[in-house]
Design an enzyme around this catalytic site. Structure first.
Site, PDB file in Angstrom:
ATOM      1  N   SER A 146       0.862  -1.188   0.000  1.00 29.42           N
ATOM      2  CA  SER A 146       0.000   0.000   0.000  1.00 29.42           C
ATOM      3  C   SER A 146       0.894   1.232   0.000  1.00 29.42           C
ATOM      4  O   SER A 146       2.013   1.180   0.533  1.00 29.42           O
ATOM      5  CB  SER A 146      -0.883   0.023   1.255  1.00 29.42           C
ATOM      6  OG  SER A 146      -1.525   1.281   1.375  1.00 29.42           O
ATOM      7  N   TYR A 159      -1.125  -1.526  10.212  1.00 30.96           N
ATOM      8  CA  TYR A 159      -1.257  -1.786   8.769  1.00 30.96           C
ATOM      9  C   TYR A 159      -0.031  -1.263   8.005  1.00 30.96           C
ATOM     10  O   TYR A 159       0.523  -1.952   7.141  1.00 30.96           O
ATOM     11  CB  TYR A 159      -2.549  -1.120   8.291  1.00 30.96           C
ATOM     12  CG  TYR A 159      -2.921  -1.329   6.853  1.00 30.96           C
ATOM     13  CD1 TYR A 159      -3.433  -2.554   6.408  1.00 30.96           C
ATOM     14  CD2 TYR A 159      -2.807  -0.297   5.925  1.00 30.96           C
ATOM     15  CE1 TYR A 159      -3.808  -2.731   5.086  1.00 30.96           C
ATOM     16  CE2 TYR A 159      -3.182  -0.458   4.602  1.00 30.96           C
ATOM     17  CZ  TYR A 159      -3.685  -1.680   4.185  1.00 30.96           C
ATOM     18  OH  TYR A 159      -4.060  -1.853   2.868  1.00 30.96           O
ATOM     19  N   ALA A 161       2.980  -0.736   9.159  1.00 29.11           N
ATOM     20  CA  ALA A 161       4.160  -1.541   9.493  1.00 29.11           C
ATOM     21  C   ALA A 161       4.136  -2.855   8.704  1.00 29.11           C
ATOM     22  O   ALA A 161       5.164  -3.289   8.169  1.00 29.11           O
ATOM     23  CB  ALA A 161       4.199  -1.829  10.989  1.00 29.11           C
ATOM     24  N   ALA A 162       2.969  -3.482   8.613  1.00 32.00           N
ATOM     25  CA  ALA A 162       2.862  -4.739   7.856  1.00 32.00           C
ATOM     26  C   ALA A 162       3.142  -4.497   6.379  1.00 32.00           C
ATOM     27  O   ALA A 162       3.861  -5.272   5.733  1.00 32.00           O
ATOM     28  CB  ALA A 162       1.470  -5.341   8.038  1.00 32.00           C
ATOM     29  N   ILE A 192      -8.277   2.648  -3.565  1.00 34.17           N
ATOM     30  CA  ILE A 192      -8.995   1.826  -4.553  1.00 34.17           C
ATOM     31  C   ILE A 192     -10.395   1.533  -4.010  1.00 34.17           C
ATOM     32  O   ILE A 192     -10.553   1.182  -2.836  1.00 34.17           O
ATOM     33  CB  ILE A 192      -8.246   0.490  -4.803  1.00 34.17           C
ATOM     34  CG1 ILE A 192      -6.750   0.727  -5.085  1.00 34.17           C
ATOM     35  CG2 ILE A 192      -8.913  -0.304  -5.926  1.00 34.17           C
ATOM     36  CD1 ILE A 192      -6.408   1.524  -6.315  1.00 34.17           C
TER      37      ILE A 192
HETATM   38  P1  NAP Z   1     -11.228  -6.282   0.632  1.00 35.64           P
HETATM   39  O1  NAP Z   1     -12.213  -5.935  -0.405  1.00 35.64           O
HETATM   40  O2  NAP Z   1     -11.514  -6.038   2.064  1.00 35.64           O
HETATM   41  O3  NAP Z   1     -10.794  -7.799   0.414  1.00 35.64           O
HETATM   42  C1  NAP Z   1      -9.868  -8.406   1.274  1.00 35.64           C
HETATM   43  C2  NAP Z   1      -9.556  -9.773   0.737  1.00 35.64           C
HETATM   44  O4  NAP Z   1      -8.560 -10.377   1.575  1.00 35.64           O
HETATM   45  C3  NAP Z   1     -10.765 -10.686   0.726  1.00 35.64           C
HETATM   46  O5  NAP Z   1     -10.774 -11.430  -0.473  1.00 35.64           O
HETATM   47  C4  NAP Z   1     -10.522 -11.604   1.925  1.00 35.64           C
HETATM   48  O6  NAP Z   1     -11.010 -12.915   1.743  1.00 35.64           O
HETATM   49  C5  NAP Z   1      -8.996 -11.670   1.930  1.00 35.64           C
HETATM   50  N1  NAP Z   1      -8.478 -12.065   3.235  1.00 35.64           N
HETATM   51  C6  NAP Z   1      -8.382 -11.329   4.358  1.00 35.64           C
HETATM   52  N2  NAP Z   1      -7.843 -12.057   5.345  1.00 35.64           N
HETATM   53  C7  NAP Z   1      -7.607 -13.292   4.831  1.00 35.64           C
HETATM   54  C8  NAP Z   1      -7.065 -14.489   5.364  1.00 35.64           C
HETATM   55  N3  NAP Z   1      -6.655 -14.572   6.623  1.00 35.64           N
HETATM   56  N4  NAP Z   1      -6.970 -15.572   4.537  1.00 35.64           N
HETATM   57  C9  NAP Z   1      -7.382 -15.503   3.248  1.00 35.64           C
HETATM   58  N5  NAP Z   1      -7.894 -14.389   2.692  1.00 35.64           N
HETATM   59  C10 NAP Z   1      -8.008 -13.301   3.480  1.00 35.64           C
HETATM   60  O7  NAP Z   1      -9.847  -5.501   0.379  1.00 35.64           O
HETATM   61  P2  NAP Z   1      -9.169  -4.996  -0.971  1.00 35.64           P
HETATM   62  O8  NAP Z   1      -9.327  -3.543  -1.007  1.00 35.64           O
HETATM   63  O9  NAP Z   1      -9.551  -5.830  -2.113  1.00 35.64           O
HETATM   64  O10 NAP Z   1      -7.635  -5.265  -0.563  1.00 35.64           O
HETATM   65  C11 NAP Z   1      -6.843  -6.257  -1.188  1.00 35.64           C
HETATM   66  C12 NAP Z   1      -5.389  -5.971  -0.824  1.00 35.64           C
HETATM   67  O11 NAP Z   1      -5.041  -4.665  -1.296  1.00 35.64           O
HETATM   68  C13 NAP Z   1      -5.142  -5.970   0.678  1.00 35.64           C
HETATM   69  O12 NAP Z   1      -3.874  -6.519   0.959  1.00 35.64           O
HETATM   70  C14 NAP Z   1      -5.151  -4.493   1.002  1.00 35.64           C
HETATM   71  O13 NAP Z   1      -4.419  -4.214   2.163  1.00 35.64           O
HETATM   72  C15 NAP Z   1      -4.530  -3.913  -0.232  1.00 35.64           C
HETATM   73  N6  NAP Z   1      -4.785  -2.499  -0.464  1.00 35.64           N
HETATM   74  C16 NAP Z   1      -6.058  -2.036  -0.680  1.00 35.64           C
HETATM   75  C17 NAP Z   1      -6.264  -0.678  -0.902  1.00 35.64           C
HETATM   76  C18 NAP Z   1      -7.611  -0.087  -1.175  1.00 35.64           C
HETATM   77  O14 NAP Z   1      -7.697   1.152  -1.277  1.00 35.64           O
HETATM   78  N7  NAP Z   1      -8.663  -0.856  -1.306  1.00 35.64           N
HETATM   79  C19 NAP Z   1      -5.171   0.191  -0.899  1.00 35.64           C
HETATM   80  C20 NAP Z   1      -3.908  -0.309  -0.670  1.00 35.64           C
HETATM   81  C21 NAP Z   1      -3.724  -1.655  -0.465  1.00 35.64           C
HETATM   82  P3  NAP Z   1     -12.453 -13.424   2.307  1.00 35.64           P
HETATM   83  O15 NAP Z   1     -13.469 -12.406   1.920  1.00 35.64           O
HETATM   84  O16 NAP Z   1     -12.628 -14.752   1.645  1.00 35.64           O
HETATM   85  O17 NAP Z   1     -12.292 -13.573   3.806  1.00 35.64           O
END
Ligand code: NAP
Length: 252
Positions: A146, A159, A161-162, A192
């Site tokens: 991120s 978050y 730090a990770a 996003i």
């Molecule tokens: P999201 O819509 O909340 O989706 C999160 C996804 O992660 C879901 O498919 C969920 O699966 C999966 N997940 C969470 N914990 C899990 C675990 N322990 N084991 C397996 N699957 C797990 O989030 P997103 O926005 O798509 O984010 C995807 C990635 O992009 C993340 O790493 C997030 O930190 C990163 N990111 C997002 C943004 C943003 O603006 N949206 C910005 C920067 C970075 P289930 O639903 O099956 O539990």
């Protein structure tokens, strides 16, 4: 993209929803077989796999349940994939969660849960995937970090730090395995539109928008296209890099 990627197997963790879903779909369109990992979104993952399998000629997609924050579940995940689909050639460490709080109020559980889902999961999955990639002398690992892993964010110390940890990890993997044909790169999304950001208030959203030169929030497909480039033969000489996809928000 060239047909060289046909029959290569890509695993997307957290592929049932949001950014991971768009990445899995894009892989299917480009002729990869796709293993879609989910934890709680079973129906969404199954439906996506049916869609991918129907859309791409000869493309196979299957859903695999695993909580990737747990090492024993990750081991079982890779065994199931190997038994049913073959060896993972492309790994996208996408799964992630937030548990936001100000540092003074942050509980150890909030810290630990975010580390486990965002950072430990990437260690477990990459460790499982690397042997097959080295053996094949070809592999692609993409980490979804991120922009806040680069610049920090108030209320998200765990978050950030990770996500920063993923960058150090990805670069170490890049150095260890570059000579074996395995690349390891990071995508750092900005804001996003997914379930993760849908919970933010209108005030936070408009403050964010002010910081985005492109004048729009990103969509999951913006990330998916970049991930597919990093997973292709076209990015053969590109490793250990961080690609911020944020409409110009950070430029660092
Ligand atoms: P999201 O819509 O909340 O989706 C999160 C996804 O992660 C879901 O498919 C969920 O699966 C999966 N997940 C969470 N914990 C899990 C675990 N322990 N084991 C397996 N699957 C797990 O989030 P997103 O926005 O798509 O984010 C995807 C990635 O992009 C993340 O790493 C997030 O930190 C990163 N990111 C997002 C943004 C943003 O603006 N949206 C910005 C920067 C970075 P289930 O639903 O099956 O539990």
């Amino acid at each position: 993209m060239s047909g060289e990627n046909t029959r290569r197997l890509a695993l997307v963790t957290g592929g049932g929803r949001g950014i991971g879903r768009a990445i899995a779909r894009e892989f299917g369109k480009r002729g990869f077989d796709v293993a879609v990992n989910y934890n709680s979104s079973a129906a969404a993952a199954e439906e996506l796999c049916a869609e991918i399998s129907q859309a791409g000629p000869g493309v196979s997609a299957r859903a695999f349940k695993a909580d990737v924050s747990k090492p024993e579940e990750v081991k079982a995940l890779f065994k199931s994939i190997e038994d049913t689909m073959g060896t993972v050639r492309v790994l996208v460490n996408n799964a992630g969660i937030t548990r936001d709080n100000l540092l003074m109020r942050m509980k150890e559980e909030e810290w630990g849960a975010v580390m486990a889902a965002n950072l430990n999961s990437a260690f477990y999955c990459t460790k499982e995937a690397i042997r097959g990639m080295v053996k094949a002398r070809w592999g692609r690992i993409v980490f979804i970090s991120s922009v806040v892993g680069l610049i920090g964010n108030a209320g998200q110390a765990n978050y950030c730090a990770a996500k920063a940890g993923l960058i150090g990890f990805a670069r170490s993997v890049a150095r260890e395995y570059a000579s074996k044909g395995v690349t390891s790169n990071v995508v750092a999304p900005g804001f996003i539109e997914t379930d993760m950001t849908s919970v933010l208030s209108e005030n936070v959203r408009s403050a964010m928008m002010q910081q985005i030169p492109a004048g729009r929030f990103g969509c999951p497909e913006d990330i998916a296209r970049a991930v597919c480039f990093l997973a292709s033969d076209e990015s053969d000489y590109l490793t250990g890099q961080v690609l911020a996809i944020d409409g110009g928000m950070t430029m660092c």
